[in-house]
Scaffold this motif. Structure first.
Motif, PDB file in Angstrom:
ATOM      1  N   TRP A  95       0.804  -1.164  -0.166  1.00 21.53           N
ATOM      2  CA  TRP A  95       0.057   0.058   0.123  1.00 21.53           C
ATOM      3  C   TRP A  95       0.835   1.351  -0.232  1.00 21.53           C
ATOM      4  O   TRP A  95       0.730   2.197  -0.859  1.00 21.53           O
ATOM      5  N   LEU A  96       1.879   1.202   0.907  1.00 21.11           N
ATOM      6  CA  LEU A  96       2.947   2.352   0.854  1.00 21.11           C
ATOM      7  C   LEU A  96       3.634   2.515  -0.564  1.00 21.11           C
ATOM      8  O   LEU A  96       3.466   3.967  -0.814  1.00 21.11           O
ATOM      9  N   ALA A  97       4.094   1.576  -1.274  1.00 20.32           N
ATOM     10  CA  ALA A  97       4.386   1.670  -2.438  1.00 20.32           C
ATOM     11  C   ALA A  97       3.486   2.188  -3.375  1.00 20.32           C
ATOM     12  O   ALA A  97       3.887   3.069  -4.190  1.00 20.32           O
ATOM     13  N   GLU A  98       2.409   1.657  -3.454  1.00 22.90           N
ATOM     14  CA  GLU A  98       1.296   2.298  -4.257  1.00 22.90           C
ATOM     15  C   GLU A  98       1.054   3.770  -4.041  1.00 22.90           C
ATOM     16  O   GLU A  98       0.889   4.445  -5.170  1.00 22.90           O
ATOM     17  N   ALA A  99       0.900   4.215  -2.987  1.00 21.22           N
ATOM     18  CA  ALA A  99       0.867   5.554  -2.421  1.00 21.22           C
ATOM     19  C   ALA A  99       1.985   6.523  -2.897  1.00 21.22           C
ATOM     20  O   ALA A  99       1.779   7.463  -3.454  1.00 21.22           O
TER      21      ALA A  99
END
Length: 151
Positions: A95-99
């Protein structure tokens, strides 16, 4: 009230000059602020009380979806593990990478909605149950390209 004043009030309403501050921000930034306002102090790290005023100002001034996404990550980082479902530990890194890669309002809307979905009811105010359906509908509209665009 005179007809002139009624006319001025009508114009102000149409232009959004009397709208709440959230309405004057980009729709995703406004949704981010609305979600943060629903979070309880107990759901947040002790540092959040100190960080929050500057964070709110930064969200208000965010000029791009990437900036809004970074501020969403800052909010998530300041939420305690007790505020989210246990499954979040396994999803959080991706999720952090996508953000970090988010570049459109739709990207940020999807990620914000996901964060809210893993947030426990105990971490939000009681009024969130009533607010949530409209909030989700607005994010779904943005995510699908049917909603307003913006930060």
């Amino acid at each position: 009230m005179s007809s002139f004043r009624r006319s001025l009030l009508a114009v102000a309403l149409l232009l959004g000059l009397t709208a709440p501050a959230h309405a004057q921000r980009g729709p995703v930034a406004a949704a981010l602020l609305q979600f943060e306002e629903a979070l309880t102090w107990e759901a947040m790290t002790p540092d959040w009380r100190r960080l929050r005023p500057g964070w709110v100002q930064q969200v208000s001034n965010a000029a791009s979806p990437a900036q809004t996404a970074a501020l969403m990550v800052q909010l998530e980082t300041n939420m305690g593990w007790e505020a989210v479902q246990g499954s979040w530990r396994g999803r959080r890194d991706s999720w952090l990478a996508e953000a970090q890669r988010a570049r459109s309002p739709a990207d940020v809307a999807v990620l914000l909605k996901e964060l809210e979905e893993v947030t426990l009811w105990s971490a939000v105010s009681g009024s969130w149950r009533g607010t949530r359906p409209g909030w989700v509908a607005r994010l779904d509209a943005i995510a699908s390209g049917r909603g307003a665009t913006g930060k």
